[in-house]
Design a protein around this motif. Structure first.
Motif, mmCIF file in Angstrom:
data_model
loop_
_atom_site.group_PDB
_atom_site.id
_atom_site.type_symbol
_atom_site.label_atom_id
_atom_site.label_comp_id
_atom_site.label_asym_id
_atom_site.label_seq_id
_atom_site.Cartn_x
_atom_site.Cartn_y
_atom_site.Cartn_z
ATOM 1 N N TYR A 222 0.834 -1.199 0.000
ATOM 2 C CA TYR A 222 0.000 0.000 0.000
ATOM 3 C C TYR A 222 0.872 1.255 0.000
ATOM 4 C CZ TYR A 222 -4.119 -2.817 1.136
ATOM 5 O OH TYR A 222 -5.149 -3.733 1.090
ATOM 6 N N SER A 223 0.309 2.325 -0.526
ATOM 7 C CA SER A 223 1.011 3.594 -0.595
ATOM 8 C C SER A 223 1.190 4.201 0.794
ATOM 9 C CB SER A 223 0.232 4.577 -1.476
ATOM 10 O OG SER A 223 -0.980 4.947 -0.832
ATOM 11 N N THR B 49 -2.033 5.695 2.219
ATOM 12 C CA THR B 49 -2.968 4.702 2.743
ATOM 13 C C THR B 49 -2.482 4.138 4.067
ATOM 14 O OG1 THR B 49 -3.633 4.113 0.494
ATOM 15 C CG2 THR B 49 -4.140 2.531 2.226
ATOM 16 N N ASP C 68 6.961 4.811 -2.024
ATOM 17 C CA ASP C 68 5.841 4.668 -2.951
ATOM 18 C C ASP C 68 6.247 4.187 -4.334
ATOM 19 O OD1 ASP C 68 3.689 5.230 -1.354
ATOM 20 O OD2 ASP C 68 3.566 7.356 -1.884
ATOM 21 N N ASP D 104 -2.439 -1.331 -3.632
ATOM 22 C CA ASP D 104 -1.777 -0.674 -4.762
ATOM 23 C C ASP D 104 -0.954 -1.659 -5.584
ATOM 24 O OD1 ASP D 104 -2.292 2.344 -4.415
ATOM 25 O OD2 ASP D 104 -1.716 1.697 -2.412
ATOM 26 N N ARG E 134 2.518 1.925 -15.452
ATOM 27 C CA ARG E 134 1.161 2.479 -15.351
ATOM 28 C C ARG E 134 0.862 3.409 -16.532
ATOM 29 N NH1 ARG E 134 1.355 3.667 -8.821
ATOM 30 N NH2 ARG E 134 0.179 1.813 -8.156
ATOM 31 N N ASP F 203 -8.375 0.226 -13.152
ATOM 32 C CA ASP F 203 -7.845 0.481 -11.812
ATOM 33 C C ASP F 203 -7.733 -0.823 -11.014
ATOM 34 O OD1 ASP F 203 -6.862 1.847 -9.684
ATOM 35 O OD2 ASP F 203 -8.816 2.522 -8.952
ATOM 36 N N PRO G 109 -4.718 -3.532 -9.035
ATOM 37 C CA PRO G 109 -3.353 -3.450 -8.495
ATOM 38 C C PRO G 109 -2.312 -3.857 -9.531
ATOM 39 C CG PRO G 109 -4.813 -4.586 -6.961
ATOM 40 C CD PRO G 109 -5.581 -4.426 -8.232
#
Length: 484
Positions: free
Chosen positions: A5-6, A9, A163, A215, A381, A405, A407
């Motif tokens: 996770y970012s 988050t 991140d 994510d 991405r 959207d 992961p």
């Protein structure tokens, strides 16, 4: 499955959990897990009692975690000393706990003597832009005096980007990392992942406050096993799927052979080859169905693989266009990427999978290769969004992203020996065969990368390996996954 996770988050989840806990409880949980990990490392080379532990302590919560963990180790008889990068900003409660347990705070790195373990608690998940000069100098001095002592990072190595996995300046290179609550993207994506060492996740109770989806995610054996195609009692070669391979040229006939090698081992019932390498393909794999082309006249397939070794002639361009016009999933690699019509990909109604390496991704994005290598997550991405398709970005960390959207998937298998000519051709055939066998594009790319990396590990066993060796090891890797 590992999930990441970012920072945003994670911070939100930590805030929600801390609101339900007594003050300081979350840090004590993290410190307890960190102390256990430190003890395990120390016992590998001796014992905790009498060992010499050096804490590198910054101004944030990671520094507090290190200090409280150091206090626990000191109570167990370890000699614990702390070097503070910002003495006036160090966590006061952690400092008090360390001193009360008999730990020491040093004025500088001179005269450190022998160290059995270095704990990196300089910066946390909010750090940006690499270590500051003072901290970088401290790390360099400790490394010079450390006599090879292992380095254990708190949450992530200081100086890396949590991140993105980017390393934008001096950063700690750890032998192991203890991370709390959940993995962070930078622990799974190079170049930062290459500095994290062995990963250990400590559960501090964040689970109920972490949203879905994550994510990032990394498949494990059980996840891959659940996705492997298995023929039923009524299956025949056509029901299992037929994969078409358009690859090779007079200059690169081996690409055709290697792509077919991967395709034959990917779960489809038959492989249909189209191109000038038919003689070489049949000589090696007589079970292959061959056709001179064009692809539209070769017979029905459930998925196409196009590009490996095609060259840049007019015939290659026509073959690529013909395959993209088909109403079945298409995987595009190598020379197919260099001649790709972006609008044709975006307008396709059937799925498309692109499998570039960093150089090909840079050309597709119009940026320098270094930009892709330093920011792999952003690159994959952007490619998926720009081409409205699934993208498998090959490299030391292979990533799979979709335009929608979901992961990003991080492949955990592989070996540096996989950087060998033709290995990408094998991967293309393998993933394309999984597409033909019925897997969704994201799953076909992810499972293909997983098996490919696992096969390379088996074939290599720490020694140089050829692409054909990797292809030959795929069935054994498949069985490994199936049997858990």
């Amino acid at each position: 499955m590992r999930t990441a996770y970012s920072v945003e988050t994670v911070r939100a989840a930590e805030a929600a959990l801390m609101a339900r806990l007594p003050e300081g409880a979350l840090m004590r949980r993290a410190a307890a897990g960190l102390a256990v990990a430190c003890g395990d490392l120390l016992r590998r080379n001796g014992r905790v009692y009498g060992s010499r532990v050096l804490l590198l302590v910054g101004s944030g919560d990671n520094g507090g975690d290190a200090l409280y963990a150091g206090a626990r180790l000191a109570k167990r008889g370890a000699g614990v000393r702390a070097l503070l990068t910002a003495p006036d900003k160090a966590h006061p409660g952690g400092l008090a706990a360390l001193r009360a347990a008999g730990g020491q705070v040093l004025d500088g790195a001179d005269g450190l003597g022998v160290v059995d373990l270095v704990v990196d608690g300089i910066t946390g998940i909010g750090g940006r832009g690499g270590l500051r000069p003072e901290a970088a100098a401290l790390v360099a001095a400790v490394t010079a005096h450390g006599h090879g002592a292992p380095v254990l990072a708190v949450d992530l190595p200081s100086g890396v980007e949590a991140d993105t996995g980017q390393v934008n300046g001096p950063a700690v290179r750890a032998d192991a990392t203890v991370t709390f609550g959940t993995y962070k993207p930078g622990l799974l994506i190079d170049p930062a992942a290459g500095r994290a060492g062995a990963l250990r996740l400590v559960d501090i109770g964040l689970g109920p406050d972490l949203p879905e989806p994550p994510d990032l995610e990394a498949l494990q054996y059980a996840d891959v096993a659940a996705l492997l195609p298995v023929p039923g009692a009524e299956s025949d070669k056509y029901r299992r799927g037929v994969v078409g391979v358009v690859a090779g040229s007079e200059r690169y006939p081996g690409a055709a052979v290697l792509a077919v090698a991967g395709a034959l081992r990917g779960g489809a019932g038959a492989v249909r080859y189209v191109g000038p390498g038919a003689g070489a393909v049949i000589a090696r794999y007589p079970e292959t169905l061959v056709h001179a082309g064009p692809p539209a006249r070769a017979g029905r397939v459930q998925a196409w693989v196009v590009g490996p070794g095609l060259g840049d002639g007019s015939g290659a361009a026509e073959a690529i266009a013909g395959v993209l016009a088909a109403d079945v999933p298409v995987l595009v690699d190598a020379d197919g990427l260099r001649q790709l019509d972006a609008e044709a990909v975006r307008l396709r109604s059937a799925p498309t999978v692109l499998t570039p390496h960093a150089g090909e991704a840079a050309a597709l994005l119009g940026v320098a290769r270094e930009e892709v290598e330093e920011g792999r997550l952003a690159a994959v991405r952007e490619l998926a969004a720009r081409f409205r398709c699934t993208v498998l970005l090959k490299g030391s960390t292979t990533l799979v992203a979709e335009a929608r959207d979901t992961p990003v998937r991080v492949n955990p298998t592989g070996t540096s020996w996989l950087a060998t000519a033709g290995s990408g051709d094998v991967l293309s055939g393998l993933a394309g065969s999984l597409l033909a066998a019925g897997l969704a594009p994201r799953d076909a790319a992810s499972v293909g990368a997983y098996l490919h990396g696992l096969a390379a590990r088996r074939a290599s066993a720490g020694a140089p390996v050829s692409a054909q060796d990797v292809a030959d090891a795929i069935p054994a890797a498949w069985r490994d996954v199936r049997d858990g």
